[in-house]
Scaffold this motif. Sequence first.
Motif, PDB file in Angstrom:
ATOM      1  N   PRO A 157       0.655  -1.164  -0.394  1.00 33.59           N
ATOM      2  CA  PRO A 157      -0.292   0.000   0.257  1.00 33.59           C
ATOM      3  C   PRO A 157       1.108   1.389  -0.020  1.00 33.59           C
ATOM      4  O   PRO A 157       1.701   1.341   0.392  1.00 33.59           O
ATOM      5  N   ALA A 158       0.328   2.303  -1.070  1.00 39.40           N
ATOM      6  CA  ALA A 158       1.105   3.326  -0.503  1.00 39.40           C
ATOM      7  C   ALA A 158      -0.129   4.663   0.033  1.00 39.40           C
ATOM      8  O   ALA A 158      -1.277   4.421  -0.254  1.00 39.40           O
ATOM      9  N   THR A 159       0.694   5.641   0.144  1.00 39.56           N
ATOM     10  CA  THR A 159       0.223   6.848   0.517  1.00 39.56           C
ATOM     11  C   THR A 159       0.086   7.612  -0.519  1.00 39.56           C
ATOM     12  O   THR A 159       1.040   8.915  -1.100  1.00 39.56           O
ATOM     13  N   PHE A 160      -0.485   7.710  -1.501  1.00 40.26           N
ATOM     14  CA  PHE A 160      -0.683   8.380  -2.431  1.00 40.26           C
ATOM     15  C   PHE A 160      -1.448  10.392  -2.368  1.00 40.26           C
ATOM     16  O   PHE A 160      -2.241  10.593  -1.455  1.00 40.26           O
ATOM     17  N   LEU A 161      -0.324  11.705  -2.717  1.00 37.11           N
ATOM     18  CA  LEU A 161      -0.517  13.168  -2.387  1.00 37.11           C
ATOM     19  C   LEU A 161      -1.430  13.510  -3.412  1.00 37.11           C
ATOM     20  O   LEU A 161      -0.623  14.034  -4.998  1.00 37.11           O
ATOM     21  N   PHE A 162      -2.720  13.721  -3.416  1.00 41.48           N
ATOM     22  CA  PHE A 162      -3.311  14.074  -4.987  1.00 41.48           C
ATOM     23  C   PHE A 162      -3.656  15.993  -4.221  1.00 41.48           C
ATOM     24  O   PHE A 162      -4.120  16.365  -3.438  1.00 41.48           O
ATOM     25  N   GLY A 163      -3.332  17.302  -4.744  1.00 44.03           N
ATOM     26  CA  GLY A 163      -3.084  17.983  -4.204  1.00 44.03           C
ATOM     27  C   GLY A 163      -3.779  18.940  -5.732  1.00 44.03           C
ATOM     28  O   GLY A 163      -4.872  18.264  -5.677  1.00 44.03           O
ATOM     29  N   GLY A 164      -3.122  20.119  -5.513  1.00 43.43           N
ATOM     30  CA  GLY A 164      -3.994  21.097  -6.306  1.00 43.43           C
ATOM     31  C   GLY A 164      -2.819  21.553  -7.389  1.00 43.43           C
ATOM     32  O   GLY A 164      -2.297  21.240  -7.897  1.00 43.43           O
ATOM     33  N   LEU A 165      -3.120  22.717  -8.066  1.00 43.79           N
ATOM     34  CA  LEU A 165      -2.448  23.260  -9.629  1.00 43.79           C
ATOM     35  C   LEU A 165      -1.015  24.509  -8.818  1.00 43.79           C
ATOM     36  O   LEU A 165      -0.636  24.603  -9.628  1.00 43.79           O
ATOM     37  N   ARG A 167       2.060  24.544  -6.274  1.00 45.16           N
ATOM     38  CA  ARG A 167       2.909  23.289  -4.982  1.00 45.16           C
ATOM     39  C   ARG A 167       2.782  23.877  -3.608  1.00 45.16           C
ATOM     40  O   ARG A 167       2.510  22.924  -2.714  1.00 45.16           O
ATOM     41  N   ALA A 168       1.135  24.731  -3.567  1.00 45.82           N
ATOM     42  CA  ALA A 168       1.404  24.825  -2.031  1.00 45.82           C
ATOM     43  C   ALA A 168       0.075  24.565  -1.478  1.00 45.82           C
ATOM     44  O   ALA A 168      -0.501  24.471   0.036  1.00 45.82           O
ATOM     45  N   ASP A 169      -0.219  23.852  -2.526  1.00 45.05           N
ATOM     46  CA  ASP A 169      -2.594  23.949  -2.089  1.00 45.05           C
ATOM     47  C   ASP A 169      -1.855  22.191  -1.785  1.00 45.05           C
ATOM     48  O   ASP A 169      -1.017  21.774  -2.203  1.00 45.05           O
ATOM     49  N   ARG A 170      -2.511  22.550  -0.240  1.00 42.26           N
ATOM     50  CA  ARG A 170      -2.334  21.364   0.612  1.00 42.26           C
ATOM     51  C   ARG A 170      -3.169  20.027  -0.337  1.00 42.26           C
ATOM     52  O   ARG A 170      -4.113  19.586  -0.519  1.00 42.26           O
ATOM     53  N   PRO A 171      -2.310  18.235  -0.012  1.00 41.75           N
ATOM     54  CA  PRO A 171      -2.819  17.465  -0.818  1.00 41.75           C
ATOM     55  C   PRO A 171      -3.652  17.256   0.217  1.00 41.75           C
ATOM     56  O   PRO A 171      -3.589  16.918   1.699  1.00 41.75           O
ATOM     57  N   THR A 172      -4.806  15.873  -0.483  1.00 36.73           N
ATOM     58  CA  THR A 172      -5.040  14.926   0.321  1.00 36.73           C
ATOM     59  C   THR A 172      -4.358  13.816  -0.093  1.00 36.73           C
ATOM     60  O   THR A 172      -3.542  13.628  -0.965  1.00 36.73           O
ATOM     61  N   ARG A 173      -4.532  12.932   0.919  1.00 36.55           N
ATOM     62  CA  ARG A 173      -4.113  11.755   1.343  1.00 36.55           C
ATOM     63  C   ARG A 173      -4.634  10.700   1.458  1.00 36.55           C
ATOM     64  O   ARG A 173      -5.665  10.723   1.235  1.00 36.55           O
ATOM     65  N   ILE A 174      -4.335   9.581   0.140  1.00 37.47           N
ATOM     66  CA  ILE A 174      -5.070   9.090  -0.439  1.00 37.47           C
ATOM     67  C   ILE A 174      -5.023   7.363  -0.389  1.00 37.47           C
ATOM     68  O   ILE A 174      -2.944   7.347  -0.853  1.00 37.47           O
ATOM     69  N   ARG A 175      -4.805   6.676   0.397  1.00 41.83           N
ATOM     70  CA  ARG A 175      -4.518   5.067   0.462  1.00 41.83           C
ATOM     71  C   ARG A 175      -4.988   4.187  -1.022  1.00 41.83           C
ATOM     72  O   ARG A 175      -6.230   4.065  -1.123  1.00 41.83           O
ATOM     73  N   LEU A 176      -3.444   3.994  -1.148  1.00 36.36           N
ATOM     74  CA  LEU A 176      -3.906   2.581  -2.342  1.00 36.36           C
ATOM     75  C   LEU A 176      -3.068   1.726  -2.061  1.00 36.36           C
ATOM     76  O   LEU A 176      -2.354   1.501  -1.879  1.00 36.36           O
ATOM     77  N   VAL A 177      -3.686   0.699  -2.386  1.00 31.89           N
ATOM     78  CA  VAL A 177      -3.451  -0.010  -2.142  1.00 31.89           C
ATOM     79  C   VAL A 177      -3.616  -1.682  -3.930  1.00 31.89           C
ATOM     80  O   VAL A 177      -3.782  -1.258  -4.575  1.00 31.89           O
ATOM     81  N   HIS A 178      -3.342  -2.879  -3.925  1.00 32.76           N
ATOM     82  CA  HIS A 178      -2.984  -3.667  -4.903  1.00 32.76           C
ATOM     83  C   HIS A 178      -3.975  -3.761  -6.496  1.00 32.76           C
ATOM     84  O   HIS A 178      -5.476  -4.065  -5.144  1.00 32.76           O
ATOM     85  N   GLY A 179      -3.669  -2.771  -6.655  1.00 32.13           N
ATOM     86  CA  GLY A 179      -4.949  -3.485  -7.931  1.00 32.13           C
ATOM     87  C   GLY A 179      -5.908  -1.888  -8.275  1.00 32.13           C
ATOM     88  O   GLY A 179      -6.266  -1.901  -9.224  1.00 32.13           O
ATOM     89  N   ASP A 180      -5.618  -1.424  -6.662  1.00 28.46           N
ATOM     90  CA  ASP A 180      -6.469   0.323  -7.500  1.00 28.46           C
ATOM     91  C   ASP A 180      -5.847   1.369  -8.482  1.00 28.46           C
ATOM     92  O   ASP A 180      -3.994   0.876  -8.916  1.00 28.46           O
ATOM     93  N   VAL A 181      -6.049   2.108  -9.246  1.00 32.79           N
ATOM     94  CA  VAL A 181      -6.022   2.715 -10.963  1.00 32.79           C
ATOM     95  C   VAL A 181      -6.432   4.207 -10.395  1.00 32.79           C
ATOM     96  O   VAL A 181      -7.426   4.038 -10.056  1.00 32.79           O
ATOM     97  N   VAL A 182      -5.881   5.140 -10.686  1.00 37.90           N
ATOM     98  CA  VAL A 182      -6.100   6.310 -10.208  1.00 37.90           C
ATOM     99  C   VAL A 182      -6.275   6.786 -11.128  1.00 37.90           C
ATOM    100  O   VAL A 182      -4.316   6.614 -12.290  1.00 37.90           O
ATOM    101  N   VAL A 183      -7.679   7.654 -12.474  1.00 32.67           N
ATOM    102  CA  VAL A 183      -6.527   8.432 -13.951  1.00 32.67           C
ATOM    103  C   VAL A 183      -7.281   9.959 -13.893  1.00 32.67           C
ATOM    104  O   VAL A 183      -8.645  10.314 -13.076  1.00 32.67           O
ATOM    105  N   TRP A 184      -6.071  11.092 -13.987  1.00 32.38           N
ATOM    106  CA  TRP A 184      -6.622  12.448 -13.501  1.00 32.38           C
ATOM    107  C   TRP A 184      -6.886  12.909 -15.262  1.00 32.38           C
ATOM    108  O   TRP A 184      -5.356  12.661 -16.667  1.00 32.38           O
ATOM    109  N   GLY A 185      -7.367  14.050 -15.384  1.00 28.27           N
ATOM    110  CA  GLY A 185      -6.950  14.803 -16.643  1.00 28.27           C
ATOM    111  C   GLY A 185      -8.013  15.841 -16.633  1.00 28.27           C
ATOM    112  O   GLY A 185      -8.751  16.342 -15.635  1.00 28.27           O
ATOM    113  N   GLY A 186      -8.062  16.491 -17.559  1.00 28.96           N
ATOM    114  CA  GLY A 186      -8.967  17.578 -18.160  1.00 28.96           C
ATOM    115  C   GLY A 186      -8.633  19.136 -17.131  1.00 28.96           C
ATOM    116  O   GLY A 186      -6.947  19.044 -17.240  1.00 28.96           O
ATOM    117  N   PRO A 187      -9.633  19.024 -16.433  1.00 29.20           N
ATOM    118  CA  PRO A 187      -9.053  20.032 -15.572  1.00 29.20           C
ATOM    119  C   PRO A 187      -7.800  20.065 -14.138  1.00 29.20           C
ATOM    120  O   PRO A 187      -7.657  20.456 -13.722  1.00 29.20           O
TER     121      PRO A 187
END
Length: 219
Positions: A157-165, A167-187
């Motif tokens: 497992p890993a803690t994924f840090l998903f922030g804003g546009l 660098r100073a934006d505080r990131p959300t901490r998301i727990r990722l486990v085996h098989g999880d997939v994150v997709v991001w695009g657009g805005p």
Amino acid sequence: MTFDLFDSLPPEADDNPIETLAPGAVLLRRFARDDDDALLAAVRDVTDRAPWRHLVTPGGLRMSVAMTNCGSYGWVSDRTGYRYDPIDPDSGLPWPPMPAPFLSLAWRAASAAGYDGFAPDACLINRYQPGTRLSLHQDRDEQDLGAPIVSVSLGLPATFLFGGLRRADRPTRIRLVHGDVVVWGGPSRLVFHGIAPLADGDHPVLGHERINLTFRKAR
């Protein structure tokens, strides 16, 4: 401590396997779990031909995460900068072609997230071991910023840090486990993101490691 394949998923994950993280960004819980054998076999094939290496940043720092690439382009870093290159600088040969299981999973995950027709031409393969991390950064070396990023987690497992546009934006901490997939695009295509230092553990599939596959449209 030992993790199983379902590794401490939040209770809502069973009922809501697709979680919205931000506009244009989703988490697909367990999406790659049933493909793990084929994916890891493909990773072994790629690393036999393009072995793991620790890149050096333009500032001269050695990255703690080991990596390699496959596809038409590979992402590389050295004192001259960050870039995509069709040639593996270690071997002088083209990167290994993108394995069919990689292409299939990337296309299906992007489609599930609302990005139809995704055709990645680069896959960055990262190997994390306990204590390694990836600092907050943007994926902006690609010429095609209209295509999404598809990121697949395997192993510890890993803690994924998903922030804003910013660098100073505080990131959300998301727990990722085996098989999880994150997709991001657009805005959310240029959000800052990273991985917190990996905690120790013993995963039944990968032992003391985490493998991350990141699919890009570089050109």
